[in-house]
Design an enzyme around this catalytic site. Structure first.
Site, short mmCIF file in Angstrom:
data_model
loop_
_atom_site.label_atom_id
_atom_site.label_comp_id
_atom_site.label_asym_id
_atom_site.label_seq_id
_atom_site.Cartn_x
_atom_site.Cartn_y
_atom_site.Cartn_z
N ARG A 105 43.75 99.67 73.95
CA ARG A 105 44.82 99.70 74.40
C ARG A 105 45.83 100.38 73.35
O ARG A 105 46.44 101.23 73.73
CB ARG A 105 45.29 98.17 74.77
CG ARG A 105 46.47 97.93 75.67
CD ARG A 105 47.83 98.08 74.84
NE ARG A 105 48.11 97.34 73.45
CZ ARG A 105 49.10 97.28 72.75
NH1 ARG A 105 50.12 98.31 72.92
NH2 ARG A 105 49.10 96.49 71.67
N ASP A 106 46.00 99.52 72.25
CA ASP A 106 47.05 100.19 71.36
C ASP A 106 46.63 101.39 70.80
O ASP A 106 47.48 102.22 70.12
CB ASP A 106 47.15 99.05 70.03
CG ASP A 106 48.44 99.21 69.26
OD1 ASP A 106 49.28 99.68 69.52
OD2 ASP A 106 48.27 98.71 68.08
N HIS B 137 48.34 91.52 62.94
CA HIS B 137 47.95 92.71 63.45
C HIS B 137 48.53 93.74 62.42
O HIS B 137 49.63 93.96 62.31
CB HIS B 137 48.74 92.83 64.91
CG HIS B 137 48.77 94.35 65.36
ND1 HIS B 137 47.78 94.62 66.56
CD2 HIS B 137 49.39 95.27 65.02
CE1 HIS B 137 47.81 95.76 66.82
NE2 HIS B 137 48.74 96.40 66.03
N HIS C 225 48.81 97.63 60.31
CA HIS C 225 48.71 99.22 60.10
C HIS C 225 48.43 99.39 58.89
O HIS C 225 48.97 98.95 57.83
CB HIS C 225 49.96 99.75 60.98
CG HIS C 225 50.03 99.55 62.25
ND1 HIS C 225 50.42 100.65 63.26
CD2 HIS C 225 49.98 98.43 63.12
CE1 HIS C 225 50.15 100.09 64.47
NE2 HIS C 225 49.76 98.78 64.52
N CYS D 189 52.57 103.41 66.95
CA CYS D 189 53.65 102.74 67.55
C CYS D 189 54.61 103.77 68.25
O CYS D 189 55.41 104.61 67.55
CB CYS D 189 54.45 101.56 67.02
SG CYS D 189 55.67 100.98 67.94
N ASN E 134 46.29 101.87 63.33
CA ASN E 134 46.04 100.45 62.93
C ASN E 134 44.95 100.38 61.70
O ASN E 134 44.29 101.52 61.58
CB ASN E 134 45.20 99.53 64.01
CG ASN E 134 46.21 99.37 65.28
OD1 ASN E 134 46.90 98.33 65.35
ND2 ASN E 134 46.14 100.40 66.18
#
Length: 304
Positions: free
Chosen positions: A16-17, A207, A209, A240, A249
């Site tokens: 997803r991300d 979460h 990065h 993002c 990430n």
């Protein structure tokens, strides 16, 4: 390292991300990646999001992806939802774990969701209620928790206040997002510590990065304050779209490698995961930032 969790749960957010920041990937390739990750020992995977396709066209095929995945009983699959409508779609598709986001940065929240943080929290309360009525869990992610590219410093009292509001509204867990890699170990310790002081029983995740090279240092700082749930992305996929300069990430395989070196169990087969990272590179058609893909673990010896 002292008293740190003996075991950590990693959630791979690459499908997803990670993929939402790439040129659109075919549905079959997304399914391949999700199923390959499920065979590595990863127990949590963020599979899709239900954001409107005009906002994130890379996730427009969420329903098709999820209907084609063969779920494993050993894996908890989650999906990101932007609002009640997205939550309804996710629940109808069979998801029992939802994530919903509010940015601690007012500017980032307006750019990302076209709402103030307070308006987002009001809507999130409705999503939580809907999820619980359906027997599902809902995690609230507080994005830009350690800094914002538009506003710079974010008051830690604001970050903690939004998190506590989410818990009061029934959030099953919290996740603090270092959306642009502006976090540092002291900031991680302060934010997580402040929440722990006020809500010691809350389940807290990070979460992270690696935009400025502090991702793994922040993971260790999280361990030191008792965090045992972390997001990571196979190969270091991610970023993002609403945060200039935000790179990927932390790579799941690099997190696994470090945790195992620290004596922290993950249940993940690192060699298998490295094979999946190579698959992710093939799917997106470019070299990913993970250094472990190139160097391998220290047990990989050079041929004489």
């Amino acid at each position: 390292m002292g008293d740190v969790p003996a075991r950590v749960v990693l959630r791979d957010v690459g499908p997803r991300d990670g993929l939402q920041n790439e040129p659109p990937v075919p549905t079959a390739a997304k399914v391949e990646l999700i199923e390959a990750l499920g065979g590595t020992g990863i127990t949590e995977i963020e599979a899709v999001s239900w954001v409107h396709p005009r906002a994130i066209p890379q996730m427009a095929d969420a329903a098709e992806v999820w209907s084609a995945v063969r779920p494993r009983e050993t894996v908890r699959y989650s999906s990101l939802v932007p609002n009640v409508v997205g939550a309804q779609r996710a629940l109808a598709a069979g998801f029992t774990d939802l994530e919903v986001v509010v940015s601690a940065s007012r500017t980032h929240n307006l750019r990302n969701l076209n709402r103030t943080p307070e308006e987002s929290l009001d809507a999130i309360a409705e999503v939580i209620e809907l999820a619980h009525t359906a027997g599902a869990r809902c995690q609230v992610i507080v994005a830009t928790a350690f800094g914002c590219p538009y506003e710079g410093e974010i008051e830690e009292t604001d970050v903690v206040g939004y998190a506590l509001r989410a818990l009061a509204d029934g959030a099953d867990s919290l996740c603090f997002g270092d959306t642009t890699g502006m976090g540092s170990p002291p900031r991680v310790r302060r934010v997580v510590g402040a929440v722990r002081d006020r809500a010691p029983e809350a389940e807290v995740a990070l979460h992270l990065h690696d935009t400025r090279g502090t991702g793994m240092a922040n993971l260790v700082a999280g361990l030191e304050v008792g965090v045992d749930h972390f997001d990571a992305s196979v190969g270091g996929l991610g970023g993002c779209p609403y945060a200039p300069g935000a790179s990927g990430n932390i790579a799941t395989e690099e997190a696994v490698y470090l945790l195992h070196e620290l004596g922290v169990e993950t249940g993940v087969d690192l060699d298998h995961l490295l094979d999946v990272a190579a698959t992710a590179e093939r799917i997106v058609g470019r070299e990913l930032p993970s250094r472990l893909i190139k160097a391998g673990p220290r047990t990989r010896l050079a041929a004489l």
